[in-house]
Design a protein around this motif. Structure first.
Motif, PDB file in Angstrom:
ATOM      1  N   ASN A 337       0.863  -1.186   0.000  1.00  0.00           N
ATOM      2  CA  ASN A 337       0.000   0.000   0.000  1.00  0.00           C
ATOM      3  C   ASN A 337       0.898   1.234   0.000  1.00  0.00           C
ATOM      4  N   LEU A 338       1.322   1.651  -1.186  1.00  0.00           N
ATOM      5  CA  LEU A 338       2.287   2.750  -1.305  1.00  0.00           C
ATOM      6  C   LEU A 338       1.695   4.086  -0.882  1.00  0.00           C
ATOM      7  N   GLU A 339       0.393   4.241  -1.099  1.00  0.00           N
ATOM      8  CA  GLU A 339      -0.259   5.512  -0.747  1.00  0.00           C
ATOM      9  C   GLU A 339      -0.230   5.721   0.782  1.00  0.00           C
ATOM     10  N   ALA A 340      -0.620   4.680   1.526  1.00  0.00           N
ATOM     11  CA  ALA A 340      -0.618   4.768   2.994  1.00  0.00           C
ATOM     12  C   ALA A 340       0.813   4.898   3.522  1.00  0.00           C
ATOM     13  N   LEU A 341       1.738   4.191   2.889  1.00  0.00           N
ATOM     14  CA  LEU A 341       3.142   4.244   3.303  1.00  0.00           C
ATOM     15  C   LEU A 341       3.685   5.664   3.153  1.00  0.00           C
TER      16      LEU A 341
END
Length: 538
Positions: A337-341
């Motif tokens: 989950n790159l967005e949350a990261l």
């Protein structure tokens, strides 16, 4: 495990300097520090972390793994850690001796009674409580105001039923009835004093300086007025000596003291750290919780009093925990989950900025999990480098010292090429509100600091008593930069409320209380104790 005599011999400590507690544990004589006083100090590495989450960060595991990794690349390294408290060991944590292949051993001894240090602190604290109530019973010559006794009792167990109690019931012969309560031993001021004392004399002096109550005229009553400092110091004469054990790869480890990191300063003892610096090329130590608590207190309280100069800070983070700071639920942390990261990385970036404010260069250790994807690791590397820090993946949990070699090389590189210009964040001579506002606005990014009426009264009282020129020890939730544990990530502009102050005159700091900080934790619904047992074999 090697016999502890062998571990000591490998770092130049003779058997004459050891007091053995069985085959694998020893206390080290304080005379050794005196013998080594002219030797140049090694490099001091502080291991800290992002704000902790239920996903786990692995600070102690990284500390132990890094020390083993540094030894693997030929740097004589000693780790210096805090002792675990029985309360959290039987509560949520289940122990605090590292994990996987990065542990200190004998793990079960360290997590249980170890060499009896915490029992000695509990006994010393209890003796002072007994002397205080005995003084009241025999006429109260010091005219102590029983409504203004600040000295509570302690026990090293999570026991919420003891937070508020009434003592002295049952008639004249049973003492003076009054309200009292218990804190956990690690929250005792004596624990903080043990960890900040430079020697036995300093310990005795600090114990005598403890303010335990106020008299009917509002003047501070200190432990020395009960003639308590000699007996209390006597109970601590062995506890003050650092404990020597080893990691799973026989790296020497000094494990000594264990003050809470939100009520006290959250660092192992000054004596153990100084000993590690005299013996090793590198000394790896840690501060409790995230860098907003542990590192700030390490820099502003411990380093200030012990005249230490840290060379590098290692900030531990996991991809999983960063995703939690980005708003992902604990059950959903596995999938990429790159967005949350990216959102959660704001927490790590702020800690990097904060450490830089003390003039100390930092290295980020990504504590690796099998679920981490290459894209996620690449994103962390990119953001950390843009923040001006170095970064390395740490695989010490699964691979021990070998998994810490990449991190160890980065730490050495930073120590050799980026000089530390360490300085504390604020001047001790500033007023109490100025010091608190500096921490709140500079490190937490609070928009405003509000002092309750009760707190303003306490500030005026401390100023009138001449006790305001001490460092500040912030008592704040570890889960957020703010005083609201649900505000994860990197909040800013929030109001921070200081609801009260507590004086730790012996330890030498003023505790500023925010939010709802527990000095006596409770056990969870299913305590770790329920999963523990011992076999017939021992």
């Amino acid at each position: 495990m090697q016999p502890i005599v062998e571990v000591a011999k490998n770092i130049g400590i003779s058997e004459d300097s050891l007091e053995l507690y069985g085959k694998y544990k020893a206390k080290v004589s304080l005379d050794l520090l005196d013998e080594l006083k002219d030797k140049e100090d090694g490099k001091l590495i502080l291991v800290t972390a992002i704000n902790p989450t239920p996903a786990g960060e692995g600070k102690t595991t990284t500390n132990i793994g890094l020390s083993m990794g540094l030894n693997k690349i030929g740097k004589k390294t000693i780790t210096a850690l805090r002792e675990p408290s029985l309360g959290p060991s039987f509560g949520v944590k289940g122990g605090a001796a590292g994990g996987g292949y990065a542990q200190v051993v004998p793990m079960e001894d360290i997590n249980l009674h170890f060499t009896g240090d915490f029992h000695a602190i509990t006994s010393a604290h209890s003796l002072l409580s007994a002397l205080l109530d005995n003084h009241l019973h025999h006429g109260n010559v010091l005219r102590i105001d029983t409504r203004r006794i600040t000295w509570k009792r302690v026990v090293d167990m999570n026991d919420r039923a003891l937070r508020n109690i009434v003592i002295g019931l049952g008639g004249k012969a049973q003492g003076v009835p009054r309200q009292d309560g218990y804190d956990i031993t690690v929250a005792s001021e004596i624990m903080a004093i043990l960890c900040l004392a430079n020697d036995l004399e300093d310990l005795r002096e600090r114990i005598g300086n403890m303010v335990i109550a106020y008299n009917v005229d509002g003047a501070a009553v200190r432990a020395r007025e009960l003639n308590a400092q000699g007996a209390l110091t006597l109970l601590l004469k062995d506890a003050i000596k650092p404990n020597l054990v080893q990691t799973l790869e026989n790296t020497p480890a000094f494990i000594h003291g264990g003050p809470f990191a939100n009520i006290a300063h959250g660092c192992n003892s000054v004596l153990a750290t100084k000993l590690a610096l005299k013996i090793g090329d590198y000394a790896v130590t840690e501060g409790g919780f995230g860098a907003d608590l542990g590192a700030e207190k390490f820099f502003d309280i411990k380093c200030r009093y012990a005249n230490l100069k840290p060379d590098c800070a290692v900030i531990v983070a996991t991809v999983r925990a960063l995703k939690m700071h980005g708003g992902v639920a604990k059950t959903e942390l596995g999938p990429e989950n790159l967005e949350a990261l990216e959102k959660g990385l704001s927490n790590l970036e702020r800690h990097i900025e904060n450490v830089a404010k003390f003039g100390v260069p930092s290295v980020v250790a990504i504590n690796a999990f099998p679920t981490d994807t290459q894209a996620e690791l690449d994103l962390v590397f990119e953001k950390v480098k843009a923040s001006g820090a170095e970064v390395a993946v740490s695989k010490v949990f699964s691979d021990g010292g070998e998994g810490g070699v990449e991190l160890a090389k980065k730490v050495v590189e930073v120590c050799e090429n980026k000089p530390s210009n360490f300085k504390p964040l604020y001047d001790m001579e500033k007023s109490i509100p100025e010091k608190i506002e500096t921490i709140a606005k500079e490190l937490y990014r609070a928009g405003s600091v509000n002092f309750t009426k009760a707190c303003e009264k306490q500030i005026a009282e401390l100023e009138s008593l001449g006790l305001d020129k001490l460092p500040i020890c912030m008592a704040k939730t570890q889960y957020s930069f703010s005083d609201d544990p649900s505000l994860v990530g990197a909040p800013e502009g929030f109001p921070l409320t200081i609801r009260g102050l507590e004086l730790a005159a012996g330890a030498g700091f003023i505790v500023a209380l925010t939010g709802d900080i527990m000095r006596m934790p409770g056990l969870p619904k299913v305590p770790a104790a329920e999963r523990m047992d011992v076999l017939e074999s021992g």
